[in-house]
Each structure stands twice: as C-alpha cells, then as structure tokens.
Design an enzyme around this catalytic site. Structure first.
Site, PDB file in Angstrom:
ATOM      1  N   LYS A 182       0.839  -1.201   0.000  1.00 22.76           N
ATOM      2  CA  LYS A 182       0.000   0.000   0.000  1.00 22.76           C
ATOM      3  C   LYS A 182       0.876   1.255   0.000  1.00 22.76           C
ATOM      4  CE  LYS A 182      -2.174   2.073   3.558  1.00 22.76           C
ATOM      5  NZ  LYS A 182      -1.862   3.494   3.295  1.00 22.76           N
ATOM      6  N   CYS A 290      12.105   8.228  11.733  1.00 22.02           N
ATOM      7  CA  CYS A 290      11.736   7.447  12.924  1.00 22.02           C
ATOM      8  C   CYS A 290      12.899   7.306  13.889  1.00 22.02           C
ATOM      9  CB  CYS A 290      11.241   6.079  12.493  1.00 22.02           C
ATOM     10  SG  CYS A 290      12.434   5.199  11.470  1.00 22.02           S
TER      11      CYS A 290
HETATM   12  P1  NAD Z   1       0.561   6.218  10.638  1.00 24.55           P
HETATM   13  O1  NAD Z   1       0.574   5.151  11.669  1.00 24.55           O
HETATM   14  O2  NAD Z   1      -0.473   7.286  10.745  1.00 24.55           O
HETATM   15  O3  NAD Z   1       0.351   5.577   9.187  1.00 24.55           O
HETATM   16  C1  NAD Z   1       1.201   4.587   8.677  1.00 24.55           C
HETATM   17  C2  NAD Z   1       0.482   3.812   7.601  1.00 24.55           C
HETATM   18  O4  NAD Z   1      -0.596   3.100   8.198  1.00 24.55           O
HETATM   19  C3  NAD Z   1      -0.130   4.677   6.505  1.00 24.55           C
HETATM   20  O5  NAD Z   1       0.105   4.047   5.276  1.00 24.55           O
HETATM   21  C4  NAD Z   1      -1.613   4.681   6.847  1.00 24.55           C
HETATM   22  O6  NAD Z   1      -2.437   4.851   5.719  1.00 24.55           O
HETATM   23  C5  NAD Z   1      -1.789   3.296   7.435  1.00 24.55           C
HETATM   24  N1  NAD Z   1      -2.934   3.141   8.335  1.00 24.55           N
HETATM   25  C6  NAD Z   1      -3.580   4.090   9.058  1.00 24.55           C
HETATM   26  N2  NAD Z   1      -4.576   3.526   9.782  1.00 24.55           N
HETATM   27  C7  NAD Z   1      -4.554   2.205   9.506  1.00 24.55           C
HETATM   28  C8  NAD Z   1      -5.326   1.079   9.970  1.00 24.55           C
HETATM   29  N3  NAD Z   1      -6.303   1.228  10.849  1.00 24.55           N
HETATM   30  N4  NAD Z   1      -5.010  -0.136   9.499  1.00 24.55           N
HETATM   31  C9  NAD Z   1      -3.991  -0.298   8.623  1.00 24.55           C
HETATM   32  N5  NAD Z   1      -3.235   0.704   8.145  1.00 24.55           N
HETATM   33  C10 NAD Z   1      -3.512   1.950   8.586  1.00 24.55           C
HETATM   34  O7  NAD Z   1       2.011   6.816  10.606  1.00 24.55           O
HETATM   35  P2  NAD Z   1       2.539   8.021   9.715  1.00 24.55           P
HETATM   36  O8  NAD Z   1       2.073   9.298  10.323  1.00 24.55           O
HETATM   37  O9  NAD Z   1       2.234   7.762   8.282  1.00 24.55           O
HETATM   38  O10 NAD Z   1       4.115   7.840   9.917  1.00 24.55           O
HETATM   39  C11 NAD Z   1       4.814   8.358  10.979  1.00 24.55           C
HETATM   40  C12 NAD Z   1       5.148   7.281  11.989  1.00 24.55           C
HETATM   41  O11 NAD Z   1       5.851   6.199  11.391  1.00 24.55           O
HETATM   42  C13 NAD Z   1       6.089   7.821  13.058  1.00 24.55           C
HETATM   43  O12 NAD Z   1       5.693   7.361  14.318  1.00 24.55           O
HETATM   44  C14 NAD Z   1       7.427   7.229  12.654  1.00 24.55           C
HETATM   45  O13 NAD Z   1       8.358   7.171  13.692  1.00 24.55           O
HETATM   46  C15 NAD Z   1       7.026   5.899  12.144  1.00 24.55           C
HETATM   47  N6  NAD Z   1       8.077   5.302  11.288  1.00 24.55           N
HETATM   48  C16 NAD Z   1       8.767   4.202  11.721  1.00 24.55           C
HETATM   49  C17 NAD Z   1       9.793   3.648  10.939  1.00 24.55           C
HETATM   50  C18 NAD Z   1      10.607   2.464  11.409  1.00 24.55           C
HETATM   51  O14 NAD Z   1      11.269   1.844  10.584  1.00 24.55           O
HETATM   52  N7  NAD Z   1      10.638   2.129  12.686  1.00 24.55           N
HETATM   53  C19 NAD Z   1      10.086   4.216   9.698  1.00 24.55           C
HETATM   54  C20 NAD Z   1       9.375   5.324   9.299  1.00 24.55           C
HETATM   55  C21 NAD Z   1       8.361   5.855  10.096  1.00 24.55           C
END
Ligand code: NAD
Length: 489
Positions: A182, A290
């Site tokens: 996705k 992150c």
């Molecule tokens: P988010 O959790 O809002 O969204 C992440 C993804 O999940 C998006 O594609 C979103 O569409 C999807 N999503 C949202 N609700 C969902 C549901 N109910 N079921 C399934 N999928 C769903 O996060 P964000 O704001 O897009 O990203 C920022 C976060 O990601 C920060 O906390 C960051 O630290 C973290 N992050 C972690 C890593 C890592 O490798 N550890 C890497 C990059 C970002």
C-alpha cells in the site's frame, strides 16, 4: 525567490497495479499536496477494499510459480531491478521530493539505497537453505526448512515510503513471498514508480501488487484472510489498531514504529563532530525520521558550549525550497503536522524549556509551505511531554547529566527503544554504554551511517519488534517447517 513547482507532466499515473495491470484505484479521489508550496500536484484516484480483494487474489495466483522459481532466478530478477532503479534514478529522484517535500539532494542516495537492498537480498535468494538435526530417539532423519508465508501485506508511512517499502519488499521477495503493497495517499509517487520498474524488470505479474490509499485500505489488508503476514511501518497508535484487527485472523504482524532516540554526548567527545551529528536529528528527513536522535543528553561540563555550537551550526543550514540543489532541510508534511509540532514546542516552553534557536513558523517565501526552522530546546525536564513523546518535526530537546550512570538511566527512561547514539572518545565507555542501551540500534560517534541493508534494524519496547535488514530481515519473512522421517524399517 519563488519556490520551484513540481513538474506535473512526469508524475506516474497508476495508483493500482494488480496482476501486472496498471490502473486507477476504485476508491475516492485525493488531492495530493506538495508541502513546500501547498499546491496540489495531482488528483489521485485511491484504491478501496475491492482493489485489496483483487490484489490479494492476484498475489495468491502468482505465489505457486514465484515460490517454485529457483533462487538463482529470483536473484537475477532482483539484480535486474536494482540495475533498473539505478539507471532510472533521474526519474525517481524528483518524485521523492514531490511526494513529501524531502530534499532533492537526498534523492540519489535514496535511489541507490533502494537498489542496494534488492542487491543485498537478491544475494540471499540463492542461499536459502535449511539444516539437519541429529534428533533424539532415532534412528530418524530430521530437517528444518524455511518457507515463505505466501502473501505479505506491506503498509508504510509517508515520511520515507521508498526507504520503508524496499526494506520489506527485498527480503520478502527473496524469501519467495508475493506482496500487496500500500502506497500512502499523501506520498504515493515513489512507490508508483517502483512498482512500474518491478514490472519492467520482468517480475511475473501478481508477485508485487500495488494499492494506494489511507487507513481504510490498510485496514482492509489487515483483516483480509488471504494475507499471511502484515509488515507495518508507522505509528504506535495505528499499530494498536492493527494488532487488534489482526487478532481476528491470527495474522502475524511485524512492527517498525516510532522513536525518541537518545543522543548521549560525553564530555570527552569530539564536540564539533558531536554537534554536527546532533543536528542531523533535526535535519534528517526534515526532522521526520523514525530513528532521528532527537533527545540530546549532554554532560554538564560541556553543556553550554555544546548548545552554543548547535545554535551556531543551525544558522548555516539552509531551510527552504526542497527542489533547490543547495537546500539542506525542507518542510514538514502538512499544515496540521506543523500546528501539532508548534503546539508541542509551546508546551515544552511552558514546562520550563529554554529556546536556544528556532521555534517559530517561517514566513516570507516559506509562508505557503509548512516550514519550521531547526528548533533546539534546552533545560528540558526528562518528565515533560516533549521529552517523552515523538515530535516528528525538526525539534531537538536537550537535558544535562552529571555521570555515566545518570546518562544511561535517562537514555533508557523512555517508552521507545528504536535508536541510541553515543558520542565519546573513550573506547571502553563506548562499549560499556552501548551494551546497556535499551534500543534496537546503537551508533557510536555516528548519526545514521548504520542504516544499511546488511544490518538488522528495528525497535525494542514501543518502537516495535522484528527486524528488517541482514539475515534477521530475511527470517522475518520465512516460517519454519521441521520434518521428521522415521528411518526404522
Ligand atoms: P501512521 O501510523 O499514521 O500511518 C502509517 C500507515 O498506516 C499509513 O500508510 C496509513 O495509511 C496506514 N494506516 C492508518 N490507519 C490504519 C489502519 N487502521 N489499518 C492499517 N493501516 C492503517 O504513521 P505516519 O504518520 O504515516 O508515519 C509516521 C510514523 O511512522 C512515526 O511514528 C514514525 O516514527 C514511524 N516510522 C517508523 C519507521 C521504522 O522503521 N521504525 C520508519 C518510518 C516511520
């Protein structure tokens, strides 16, 4: 001077690729916004649950052939993809900027990194082997095989979609899985391009399928009985919803979540290098990485000189048009993100923090976009909200410490456990402290260099579990079968 606008003629068009066929999604339209200017780049047609159904069916149909393909052939395809990503880096690079405002300067590195992941894990694809066990109670022949899950669902965030997705796709494909990926609706372009290149590289149709959209599309993937494993990269809040939903299908879920990574600067450190590296916590991914080191713990003997150095160096960092070649830091993703970050900074100040530099939204040429300069808050109480929560913006919080023991305690006093950074010239101390960090990745005198495909990356505590990268990353997408054969007549 006006900021450069994205070149809309070069945006990829297909928001779904199902069974090799590029198309528009069946869901609603989303106006994608370029964060540097606030302008709409395109109206993208998102996917919906019916597209997820079709994508899973295509992946399931492709799986028997993909799994049966010998490792050398999978390897060759992955190497071909790596070469294609490199050859077409000029097409990919601007998309990385258009989709989320990351700086153009970083684009070639991101493309090269994506290629390296397919090369590294392509190198594992032809080395998948099990082992034999001298089992008890024989005579018997007992062996272990590492099998793919089938269809892996991959959900990634907007801050580095290409980086995150390739971290998963490369090992998942090497292990023989098919994928439903996705792309996030607010940063879709690099993954649309990647899946286009996967098709051109000659991967069989259905091995990698693309859908695009927000939480509803992700939720449809998590609840889908045809997906064998979900790999989720995103926030802890979403991860909780995903785990609750995955319980219905008893689906395994790999989690790569957020962080509040500590940076410990000891009095014996090379101060200038530690300040430069300390600033990367605010600058890298426009402060939205992150594993950025955003919680600086500085030995009191060097506390004020270190702060002065951060302030002086911040002044040299050009914040602005991400499409300009000399820009080092761009905008945050959206107006609402900027407002959230600013209110966290204000909260920090009312909790007693001192603003060393930054803190105010940038005006003038920057006004139409979502720009906050590098912001450093000093004297931050370790118990304050801003010290304990991920800001996801270019904000560093700084707290003094008096002893090694106190530095370790402060660093580990966090719900998160993704990265930890140590600055010291004392070798014994480097090992001593590194081995007490409750974090998945510890860097000594570094600030991001460890993030290569050959090392395991992932979190402890609320930063997630499972590892991407290295042999651990391959194992993440394999399940174990043990076979026992009676050798008695
Ligand atoms: P988010 O959790 O809002 O969204 C992440 C993804 O999940 C998006 O594609 C979103 O569409 C999807 N999503 C949202 N609700 C969902 C549901 N109910 N079921 C399934 N999928 C769903 O996060 P964000 O704001 O897009 O990203 C920022 C976060 O990601 C920060 O906390 C960051 O630290 C973290 N992050 C972690 C890593 C890592 O490798 N550890 C890497 C990059 C970002």
């Amino acid at each position: 001077m006006a900021f450069i606008s994205p070149d809309r003629s070069n945006l990829p068009k297909a928001t779904t690729v199902i069974g090799g066929a590029p198309a528009k999604g069946s869901g609603d339209t989303h106006a994608h916004v370029y964060p540097a200017t606030g302008e709409v780049t395109s109206e993208i047609r998102m996917s919906d649950a019916s597209d997820v159904d079709k994508a899973v069916a295509a992946a399931q149909a492709a799986f028997p052939e993909w799994r049966a393909m010998t490792g050398d052939k999978r390897r060759d395809l992955m190497f071909k993809l790596a070469a294609l990503i490199e050859a077409r880096a000029d097409e990919m690079t601007p998309l990385l900027t258009y989709e989320n405002g990351s700086i153009l300067l970083a684009g070639p590195h991101m493309s090269a990194d994506a290629a390296q992941k397919f090369r590294y894990f392509g190198g594992w694809a032809d080395k998948i082997e099990g082992r034999a066990i001298e089992t008890w109670g024989g005579p018997a022949h007992d062996y272990v095989r590492y099998e793919p899950y089938g269809v892996v669902g991959v959900i990634v965030p907007w801050n580095g979609p290409l980086f995150a997705a390739t971290m998963v796709l490369a090992p998942a494909l090497a292990a023989g899985n098919c994928v439903v990926l996705k792309a996030p609706e607010n940063a879709p372009y690099s993954l649309m391009k990647l899946v286009e290149l996967i098709g051109e590289a000659g991967f069989p149709p259905g091995v990698v399928n693309l859908v695009t959209g927000g939480g509803d599309v992700g939720a449809a993937m998590v609840s889908h009985p045809g997906i064998g494993k979900i790999e989720f990269i995103g926030s802890g809040g979403t991860a909780k919803k995903i785990l609750a939903s995955a319980a219905d299908t008893l689906k395994p879920v790999g989690l790569e979540l957020g962080g509040k990574s500590a940076v410990i600067v000891f009095g014996d450190a090379d101060l200038q290098a530690a300040a430069k590296r300390g600033l990367t916590g605010a600058v890298s991914a426009n402060g939205q990485g992150c594993v950025n080191g955003t919680r600086l713990l500085v030995e009191r003997s060097i506390y004020e000189p270190y702060l002065q150095m951060l302030q002086a160096m911040a002044g040299y960092i050009k914040v602005g048009d991400p499409l300009a070649q000399d820009t080092v830091m761009g905008p945050v993703i959206s107006e609402s993100a900027l407002n959230r970050i600013q209110s966290m900074v204000e909260g920090g100040v009312s909790d007693g923090a001192r603003v060393v530099v930054g803190g105010e939204r940038m005006g003038g040429d920057h006004e139409a976009g979502y720009f906050l300069p590098i912001t450093v808050l000093a004297d931050v109480s370790p118990d304050s909200h801003i010290a304990r929560n991920e800001v996801f913006g270019p904000v560093l919080v700084v707290t003094p410490f008096d002893s090694e023991e106190e530095a370790i305690a402060l660093a580990n006093d966090s719900d998160y456990g993704l990265g930890a950074y140590i600055h010291t010239t004392n070798l014994a101390r480097a090992h001593r402290v590194a081995n007490r960090m409750m974090a998945g990745q510890v860097q000594v005198n570094g600030s991001g260099e460890a993030m290569t495909p050959c090392v395991p990356f992932g979190g402890m505590k609320h930063s997630g579990h499972g590892r991407l990268g290295g042999i651990e990353g391959l194992r993440e997408f394999q399940q174990v079968r043990n076979v026992w054969i009676n050798l008695q007549d």
